[in-house]
Design a protein around this motif. Structure first.
Motif, PDB file in Angstrom:
ATOM      1  N   SER A   1       0.833  -1.206   0.000  1.00 14.04           N
ATOM      2  CA  SER A   1       0.000   0.000   0.000  1.00 14.04           C
ATOM      3  C   SER A   1       0.865   1.254   0.000  1.00 14.04           C
ATOM      4  O   SER A   1       2.046   1.235   0.377  1.00 14.04           O
ATOM      5  CB  SER A   1      -0.922   0.002   1.218  1.00 14.04           C
ATOM      6  N   MET A   2       0.264   2.361  -0.416  1.00 16.62           N
ATOM      7  CA  MET A   2       0.973   3.638  -0.456  1.00 16.62           C
ATOM      8  C   MET A   2       1.403   4.064   0.943  1.00 16.62           C
ATOM      9  O   MET A   2       2.541   4.539   1.139  1.00 16.62           O
ATOM     10  CB  MET A   2       0.071   4.704  -1.075  1.00 16.62           C
ATOM     11  N   ARG A   3       0.542   3.888   1.928  1.00 13.84           N
ATOM     12  CA  ARG A   3       0.890   4.336   3.274  1.00 13.84           C
ATOM     13  C   ARG A   3       2.026   3.525   3.872  1.00 13.84           C
ATOM     14  O   ARG A   3       2.819   4.055   4.668  1.00 13.84           O
ATOM     15  CB  ARG A   3      -0.333   4.319   4.174  1.00 13.84           C
ATOM     16  N   ASP A   4       2.128   2.211   3.482  1.00 18.59           N
ATOM     17  CA  ASP A   4       3.248   1.414   3.983  1.00 18.59           C
ATOM     18  C   ASP A   4       4.573   1.966   3.471  1.00 18.59           C
ATOM     19  O   ASP A   4       5.579   1.975   4.192  1.00 18.59           O
ATOM     20  CB  ASP A   4       3.099  -0.050   3.549  1.00 18.59           C
ATOM     21  N   VAL A   5       4.570   2.434   2.213  1.00 19.08           N
ATOM     22  CA  VAL A   5       5.799   3.021   1.664  1.00 19.08           C
ATOM     23  C   VAL A   5       6.105   4.339   2.366  1.00 19.08           C
ATOM     24  O   VAL A   5       7.254   4.608   2.769  1.00 19.08           O
ATOM     25  CB  VAL A   5       5.666   3.236   0.147  1.00 19.08           C
ATOM     26  N   LEU A   6       5.086   5.175   2.555  1.00 17.94           N
ATOM     27  CA  LEU A   6       5.298   6.481   3.180  1.00 17.94           C
ATOM     28  C   LEU A   6       5.725   6.338   4.634  1.00 17.94           C
ATOM     29  O   LEU A   6       6.484   7.173   5.159  1.00 17.94           O
ATOM     30  CB  LEU A   6       4.016   7.314   3.086  1.00 17.94           C
ATOM     31  N   GLU A   7       5.276   5.301   5.290  1.00 23.67           N
ATOM     32  CA  GLU A   7       5.611   5.095   6.702  1.00 23.67           C
ATOM     33  C   GLU A   7       6.806   4.165   6.875  1.00 23.67           C
ATOM     34  O   GLU A   7       7.070   3.701   7.981  1.00 23.67           O
ATOM     35  CB  GLU A   7       4.390   4.539   7.440  1.00 23.67           C
ATOM     36  N   ASP A   8       7.503   3.880   5.762  1.00 20.41           N
ATOM     37  CA  ASP A   8       8.724   3.045   5.795  1.00 20.41           C
ATOM     38  C   ASP A   8       8.459   1.674   6.415  1.00 20.41           C
ATOM     39  O   ASP A   8       9.282   1.138   7.167  1.00 20.41           O
ATOM     40  CB  ASP A   8       9.846   3.761   6.561  1.00 20.41           C
ATOM     41  N   LYS A   9       7.329   1.095   6.073  1.00 11.32           N
ATOM     42  CA  LYS A   9       6.988  -0.229   6.594  1.00 11.32           C
ATOM     43  C   LYS A   9       7.325  -1.358   5.616  1.00 11.32           C
ATOM     44  O   LYS A   9       6.974  -2.506   5.862  1.00 11.32           O
ATOM     45  CB  LYS A   9       5.502  -0.282   6.940  1.00 11.32           C
ATOM     46  N   ILE A  10       8.008  -1.037   4.554  1.00 12.80           N
ATOM     47  CA  ILE A  10       8.390  -2.081   3.598  1.00 12.80           C
ATOM     48  C   ILE A  10       9.876  -2.355   3.763  1.00 12.80           C
ATOM     49  O   ILE A  10      10.634  -1.484   4.241  1.00 12.80           O
ATOM     50  CB  ILE A  10       8.069  -1.657   2.157  1.00 12.80           C
ATOM     51  N   PRO A  11      10.343  -3.572   3.381  1.00 14.15           N
ATOM     52  CA  PRO A  11      11.780  -3.864   3.486  1.00 14.15           C
ATOM     53  C   PRO A  11      12.606  -2.861   2.681  1.00 14.15           C
ATOM     54  O   PRO A  11      12.167  -2.365   1.644  1.00 14.15           O
ATOM     55  CB  PRO A  11      11.884  -5.278   2.904  1.00 14.15           C
ATOM     56  N   ALA A  12      13.811  -2.626   3.138  1.00 12.81           N
ATOM     57  CA  ALA A  12      14.654  -1.595   2.525  1.00 12.81           C
ATOM     58  C   ALA A  12      15.087  -1.949   1.107  1.00 12.81           C
ATOM     59  O   ALA A  12      15.454  -1.057   0.327  1.00 12.81           O
ATOM     60  CB  ALA A  12      15.884  -1.350   3.405  1.00 12.81           C
ATOM     61  N   ASP A  13      15.086  -3.245   0.790  1.00 11.84           N
ATOM     62  CA  ASP A  13      15.515  -3.656  -0.554  1.00 11.84           C
ATOM     63  C   ASP A  13      14.372  -4.270  -1.368  1.00 11.84           C
ATOM     64  O   ASP A  13      14.610  -4.949  -2.365  1.00 11.84           O
ATOM     65  CB  ASP A  13      16.666  -4.653  -0.452  1.00 11.84           C
ATOM     66  N   LEU A  14      13.127  -4.038  -0.960  1.00 10.82           N
ATOM     67  CA  LEU A  14      11.991  -4.648  -1.647  1.00 10.82           C
ATOM     68  C   LEU A  14      11.924  -4.223  -3.104  1.00 10.82           C
ATOM     69  O   LEU A  14      11.596  -5.013  -3.984  1.00 10.82           O
ATOM     70  CB  LEU A  14      10.687  -4.267  -0.929  1.00 10.82           C
ATOM     71  N   ILE A  15      12.264  -2.987  -3.391  1.00  9.80           N
ATOM     72  CA  ILE A  15      12.067  -2.438  -4.731  1.00  9.80           C
ATOM     73  C   ILE A  15      13.378  -2.370  -5.509  1.00  9.80           C
ATOM     74  O   ILE A  15      13.376  -2.080  -6.702  1.00  9.80           O
ATOM     75  CB  ILE A  15      11.411  -1.039  -4.618  1.00  9.80           C
ATOM     76  N   ARG A  16      14.484  -2.678  -4.875  1.00 10.03           N
ATOM     77  CA  ARG A  16      15.779  -2.562  -5.542  1.00 10.03           C
ATOM     78  C   ARG A  16      15.821  -3.439  -6.803  1.00 10.03           C
ATOM     79  O   ARG A  16      15.469  -4.605  -6.779  1.00 10.03           O
ATOM     80  CB  ARG A  16      16.900  -2.955  -4.591  1.00 10.03           C
ATOM     81  N   ASP A  17      16.253  -2.827  -7.910  1.00 13.44           N
ATOM     82  CA  ASP A  17      16.406  -3.498  -9.212  1.00 13.44           C
ATOM     83  C   ASP A  17      15.096  -4.103  -9.732  1.00 13.44           C
ATOM     84  O   ASP A  17      15.101  -5.057 -10.508  1.00 13.44           O
ATOM     85  CB  ASP A  17      17.482  -4.584  -9.143  1.00 13.44           C
TER      86      ASP A  17
END
Length: 728
Positions: A235-251
């Motif tokens: 969700s958008m709020r999880d990204v804004l609140e830094d609730k996703i792993p730090a490397d989830l989106i890398r590459d």
């Protein structure tokens, strides 16, 4: 039938059915693993409440893109219309645009009065970071195709969002971009993407504008699949609140889009509905993810695209299954027994299963082969052949049944083996009937009268034989050879044969009534019955054959019949033992038929009990003593041959059906004799035929039963008989 199916297909009437079959194949296809190269940031209802409004303010969107950018994704797809600022924070959003070269915005290229086109974010358009998010919606409201690129109102190419994101991804890892093959097909990495044409797959005259491809979905909507979603979704709020792993989106490729139902950015796909479930739409951002994943997998792993056959090959495919149905249905129209019918119907079912399963397996490997048109052609051909067989068989039964028993016709029609020459050993009961003295009766009649007489007699007898399920082997002049037990046998073959014979004798009263009305002579019939092993089948040549029975037992039945007189039914001792129902036996006689070494017992049958309950009336001979004996000459017959030796005799007693004769020459019982009366009123040359039933109790006398009485002699005998009756 194939032409009808093809015409319906070309007219577009089968298009919805083909789409439905394609959707079913998608849902039945084995689940594919999730594509970890793609992450979806979905904006749901709680995210809208979190942002405080819709559209999402530029400030919130700028913060979201900045946080995504920090994890170094390979590409970001912003599946949100952003043609106008949404304060506050527009400058911050523009700054993110300018600093993120792998960020791709969207525009709606194709518009109509209900869904007008939407301009792209002007800042991203200036940077050349724009893609089209247009979807192609089929007539049933589902998305099955997408664009690699299309042309806008200014004549400029605009790449589809999924294609543009996949292009950026591959360019970063392989350093290559799209190119055109010699056929002008788009190629990216290992993947070659032939453009969709208007009649591909199940489509008929579809709009093929732009560069379209068929979507090869990975699965259903994420909200339906849950943990088995084809893509990671946050969700958008999880990204804004830094609730996703730090490397989830890398590459990885990130797609940002709405998933909230209130925003109505949802579309139906092949996975949207099952047979009984409520349709579940898929968000637009997920469909873009499917296209992106499809292009990446084809370009990097060689995952098959959905392809279709050349149109001519599809037409041959339809014709093949129509022909297969015709052949199988034709074969299944001939069924010798219930198990064979089940086996052959199972073969048709197996053919249908093979058609469906083969197209499904082909779909798993990326081929969309028509299934509804060949199924329709298969069904139409099967029905057409069934109707043809039914009508033809009916006509054949009607025509052929005039010459062969209905059960033989059925056996020949329902079993192709029945037409082959050859036979089999069967235990059957044979019935042979014959008119007494028919040659003498027919001799003075014109041919057309003889034919009329025979037709009346044979028609009635045939109806009764059919009623008792006998098989008419053949008509031998005025004789009828009937088989009980072939081609279909039963435990009551002997019972039916005896009951049939008795019914035939009772029916002679009706036959003679009809003959009398037409001025034709009175006739009588004798019937002999025997049971034994014979060879039955198609006997003859390739050009002409009869379904018949051959063997000594047939000959014995004929010999037994030769002992009969009019109105009599004689059966062998073997048949007597085969009959399971009670019989009325008038007499038991021991005879030694010609050509047989031993004497046999035969029974004079007067009735049968049980469910048939048929009895002949008892007719005891009533002989009157003649006032004056009538002299005569008699000759003994040997089969059909008349001896040249004449013997003298006299009639002592007399009735209209028989007489007592005195003669010096020894005559064997059941011998047939020809008599010439020397009475004053008898015409010279008129022959009277009789059968010797036995010796009288008076000296050298014999009891006779008349078998053929010419009309002139009949008049003399009638006058004589009337003169002997007691006066009232």
């Amino acid at each position: 039938m194939a032409s009808i199916a093809i015409a319906l297909r070309l007219a577009g009437f089968l298009q919805l059915g083909e789409w439905a079959a394609l959707d079913l194949y998608f849902r039945l296809r084995p689940a594919e693993p999730a594509d970890k190269r793609i992450v979806i940031v979905g904006i749901d209802e709680p995210d809208i409440r979190y942002a405080g409004q819709w559209p999402i303010p530029d400030k919130v969107l700028a913060e979201l893109l900045a946080k995504l950018k920090q994890q170094n994704p390979r590409a970001i797809g912003l599946d949100l219309y952003r043609d106008l600022p949404v304060p506050p924070g527009h400058d911050a959003l523009v700054a993110v645009y300018n600093s993120t070269p792998n960020l791709i915005g969207i525009e709606k290229v194709v518009g109509d009065p209900k869904n007008p086109d939407v301009a792209p974010p002007p800042e991203l358009k200036k940077l050349g970071q724009i893609a089209a998010n247009d979807f192609l919606i089929d007539a049933d409201g589902k998305v099955r195709r997408s664009f690699l690129y299309l042309t806008d109102s200014e004549g400029q190419f605009v790449f589809g969002l999924g294609f543009r994101l996949a292009w950026i991804y591959i360019e970063q890892i392989q350093g290559i971009g799209p190119e055109l093959t010699e056929e002008q097909f788009v190629k990216l990495g290992e993947g070659i993407f032939p453009p969709f044409e208007s009649n591909d797959g199940g489509y008929v005259r579809a709009n093929a504008a732009g560069y379209q491809i068929l979507l090869n979905f990975r699965g259903a909507s994420c909200r339906v699949m849950g943990n088995r979603c084809p893509y990671q979704i946050v969700s958008m709020r999880d990204v804004l609140e830094d609730k996703i792993p730090a490397d989830l989106i890398r590459d990885r490729i990130v797609l940002v889009g709405s998933t909230a139902e209130s925003l109505r950015d949802h579309f139906f796909t092949p996975y949207s509905s099952g047979l009984v479930t409520i349709p579940q739409p898929t968000s637009g951002v997920e469909i873009h993810a499917h296209l992106t994943s499809q292009i990446l997998s084809a370009a990097l792993q060689g995952r098959p695209l959905i392809k279709s056959w050349d149109e001519n090959l599809e037409l041959l495919w339809i014709f093949f299954w129509s022909s297969a149905a015709a052949i199988l249905s034709w074969r299944c129209g001939y069924s010798g027994n219930k198990m064979e019918t089940i086996a052959r119907v199972s073969l048709i079912v197996l053919a249908v299963v093979s058609l469906v399963s083969s197209t499904f397996v082909a779909f798993i490997y990326g081929w969309w082969i028509p299934v509804v048109p060949p199924l329709l052609a298969f069904g139409l051909s099967s029905i057409a052949i069934a109707i043809y067989i039914a009508r033809t068989a009916g006509d054949i039964r009607k025509a052929f049944g005039r010459y062969v028993n209905n059960e033989v016709v059925a056996s020949l029609l329902e079993n192709p083996q029945g037409l082959k020459l050859g036979g089999e050993c069967r235990r059957v009961t044979i019935l042979l009937s014959d008119l007494r003295g028919f040659t003498a009766i027919a001799k003075p009649l014109p041919p057309e009268k003889v034919v009329t007489l025979l037709n009346i007699y044979l028609q009635k007898m045939s109806d009764i034989i059919d009623q008792y399920h006998g098989t008419i082997d053949k008509f031998i002049g005025d004789a009828i050879l009937v088989i009980f037990g072939a081609p279909n046998s039963g435990e009551d073959d002997a019972d039916r044969a005896v009951a049939c014979a008795l019914a035939m004798q009772l029916a002679m009263e009706e036959v003679n009534a009809n003959l009398t009305r037409l001025g034709l002579p009175f006739i009588e019939m004798g019937i002999g019955i025997h049971t034994g092993e014979v060879v039955v089948g198609n006997i003859g040549s390739q050009n002409h054959a009869n379904y018949t029975a051959i063997g000594n037992e047939v000959n014995l039945a004929s010999r037994i019949e030769s002992y009969t007189v009019g109105g009599q039914v004689l059966i062998s001792d073997v048949t007597r033992n085969e009959v399971k129902t009670g019989l009325r036996i008038n007499d038991k006689i021991s005879v030694q038929p010609k050509g047989f070494d031993q004497a046999i017992a035969i029974h004079d049958i007067g009735g049968i009990a049980g469910r048939y309950c048929i009895f002949l009336p008892r007719k005891e001979p009533n002989l009157f003593t003649l006032k004056e004996e009538i002299p005569l000459y008699y000759t003994i017959l040997d089969g059909k041959h008349v001896s040249n030796t004449k013997y003298k005799g006299t009639l002592v007693k007399f009735s209209f059906k028989g007489a007592q004769m005195r003669g010096d020459h020894l005559i064997e019982q059941f011998s047939n004799i020809k008599i010439n009366l020397l009475a004053p009123d008898a015409r010279e040359g008129e022959d009277l035929y009789a059968k010797v039933m036995g010796k009288s109790q008076e000296g050298n006398g014999y009891l006779l039963r008349f078998t053929s009485v010419p009309p002139a002699i009949g008049a003399v005998l009638r006058a004589l008989y009337d003169s002997l009756l007691p006066k009232k």
